[in-house]
Design an enzyme around this catalytic site. Structure first.
Site, mmCIF file in Angstrom:
data_model
loop_
_atom_site.group_PDB
_atom_site.id
_atom_site.type_symbol
_atom_site.label_atom_id
_atom_site.label_comp_id
_atom_site.label_asym_id
_atom_site.label_seq_id
_atom_site.Cartn_x
_atom_site.Cartn_y
_atom_site.Cartn_z
ATOM 1 C CD GLU A 113 -2.913 -0.832 2.436
ATOM 2 O OE1 GLU A 113 -4.417 -1.324 1.991
ATOM 3 O OE2 GLU A 113 -2.475 -0.879 3.337
ATOM 4 C CB CYS A 126 3.071 7.512 3.090
ATOM 5 S SG CYS A 126 3.600 6.368 4.180
ATOM 6 C CB CYS A 133 7.416 -4.957 8.384
ATOM 7 S SG CYS A 133 8.480 -4.046 9.507
ATOM 8 C CB CYS A 137 6.750 -2.367 15.957
ATOM 9 S SG CYS A 137 8.435 -2.271 15.574
ATOM 10 C CB CYS A 140 3.364 -1.215 13.784
ATOM 11 S SG CYS A 140 3.480 -1.575 11.718
ATOM 12 N N GLY A 188 6.945 -1.666 5.254
ATOM 13 C CA GLY A 188 8.480 -2.692 5.410
ATOM 14 C C GLY A 188 9.555 -1.257 6.432
ATOM 15 C CD GLU A 189 13.997 -0.366 9.472
ATOM 16 O OE1 GLU A 189 15.135 0.579 8.623
ATOM 17 O OE2 GLU A 189 13.406 -0.269 10.125
ATOM 18 C CB SER A 222 10.625 5.911 8.711
ATOM 19 O OG SER A 222 10.285 5.627 10.658
ATOM 20 C CB SER A 245 10.310 3.782 14.366
ATOM 21 O OG SER A 245 10.098 4.392 13.166
ATOM 22 C CG LEU A 246 13.551 6.726 20.792
ATOM 23 C CD1 LEU A 246 14.636 5.585 20.305
ATOM 24 C CD2 LEU A 246 13.794 7.927 22.277
ATOM 25 C CG HIS A 247 7.977 3.622 19.079
ATOM 26 N ND1 HIS A 247 7.060 5.305 18.449
ATOM 27 C CD2 HIS A 247 8.066 3.346 17.887
ATOM 28 C CE1 HIS A 247 6.727 4.554 17.207
ATOM 29 N NE2 HIS A 247 7.777 3.747 16.998
ATOM 30 C CG ASN A 321 -3.553 5.994 14.080
ATOM 31 O OD1 ASN A 321 -3.886 7.064 14.353
ATOM 32 N ND2 ASN A 321 -2.134 6.934 13.891
ATOM 33 C CB CYS A 364 1.832 6.659 11.483
ATOM 34 S SG CYS A 364 3.413 6.348 11.687
#
Length: 385
Positions: A113, A126, A133, A137, A140, A188-189, A222, A245-247, A321, A364
């Protein structure tokens, strides 16, 4: 939400699935490589420049519109240089058409997508760099789906070129007609598909006919924190924005939220990010999903502030989200505001991301490329402030 009909999907995805990468496309090659290919086909080398100008400069891929090419060679050249890579399955729109999410089926049946977001001053897309991926995580949707495969350079680029064409058509009312920003925040990463992502960036920023001609400073990559790849990116002589992407600011929690932290801890990841900022002069975007009662405590805001104070960094707080089956929820607005206040009091530039596309599961953390229209979900990102 508006459903926008596109080209019909392939009737049997499993029959189309193959282990190989897609056919070679002109976006896989630099201009010299395209010229060599055209020469092998028995055509003059300048034909490669002509076809490339149509694709990157005019956003045209229909050979019948390439009237500067001899009629007898149009189909042949287009077939060799512009094979179909993305088969549109479905497109959804919301925000009065300003946000559009496209689901694509690739040559082997894999689904990816991408999302177009129009603003008064810019158009951002985007894009995905992998089908699925492998970073796992847990909050996600894409990470929970697992990794299918890396995308080719051209599969990555073609998403941007296609959506640039949508913008150029005037379909995004109230926004410029030219694509200006690209964020590698889809499925994906990106740094796990390093070579093809770097090649895709070079196509996106090179002027036509070599590429799409975007500003390097309008490209954002990212990552969850693949330290060797971040350090390698710093040596590429590119001035793209790095989004980390720390989180979580502490290893105990980040080990759970971002499993790759079990390999590269917070201190090591941030050290690589500061090295990138020092070598490029570019501010690092720190992505932080606000998860209720998980990572939104005041003490974590204070710890994050101490880690980032005085650094070339900006924090993007992302209200979590919703994704199907998730056990977590977004932080409340009072908690979010207190988190912002504490970071700003520490001298850290901070904004809360606009969660565009929630209605179509295009915000996101939501991209999952499900074909069933009842579960059509997605993990697109938004351009950092």
């Amino acid at each position: 939400m508006t459903s926008l009909p596109l080209i019909p999907a392939l009737s049997d995805a499993s029959a189309a699935r193959r282990a190989s990468m897609p056919p070679q496309h002109l976006a896989d090659l630099d201009l010299a490589g395209r010229q060599a290919l055209v020469t092998e086909l028995g055509e003059p080398a300048f034909r490669a420049r002509q076809v490339s100008n149509h694709y990157f400069g005019r956003l045209v891929r229909d050979p019948q519109e390439m009237t500067d090419l001899p009629a007898a060679t149009r189909e042949r050249l287009a077939g060799q240089l512009l094979p179909t890579l993305l088969n549109p399955v479905r497109e959804l729109a919301c925000d009065d058409g300003a946000t559009r999410k496209a689901l694509w089926r690739l040559h082997d049946g894999a689904l990816v997508e991408s999302v177009l977001m129009g603003y008064p001053d810019r158009v951002t897309v985007c894009i995905s760099s992998q089908a699925g991926c492998g970073m796992a995580c847990p909050f996600c949707a894409t990470g929970q789906a697992g990794l299918t495969r890396n995308l080719s350079t051209a599969e990555i680029v073609d998403q941007a070129v296609y959506l640039a064409g949508v913008a150029a058509s005037g379909a995004v009312v109230g926004s410029p007609s030219r694509l200006s920003h690209v964020v590698f925040m889809g499925m994906g990463e990106p740094l796990a598909n390093y070579n093809r992502v770097i090649a895709a960036i070079r196509r996106l920023v090179s002027p036509a006919p070599e590429g799409l001609g975007l500003s390097q400073r309008h490209i954002t990559v990212s990552t969850v924190g693949l330290v060797p790849a971040i350090r390698r990116l710093a040596s590429e002589d590119l001035s793209v924005t790095l989004a980390l992407s720390l989180h979580a600011p502490d290893d105990d929690l980040r080990d759970e939220l971002v499993p790759v932290n079990q390999r590269w801890k917070v201190a090591e990841v941030l050290d690589a990010a500061w090295d990138y900022a020092a070598r490029t002069g570019r501010r690092v975007s720190i992505e932080y999903a606000m998860i209720k009662d998980v990572n939104d405590q005041p003490w974590r805001a204070d710890l994050l502030g101490r880690l980032l104070a005085g650094k070339l960094a900006h924090v993007n707080l992302i209200p979590l989200n919703p994704t199907p089956g998730s056990r977590w929820d977004a932080s409340s607005k009072p908690v979010e505001r207190e988190f912002v206040r504490r970071l700003r009091d520490a001298g850290v530039s901070t904004t809360v991301r606009d969660t565009r596309g929630r209605e179509i599961d295009g915000a996101c953390g939501q991209l999952a490329a499900a074909e069933d229209t009842d579960t059509f979900t997605d993990r697109a990102g938004e351009a950092p402030a």
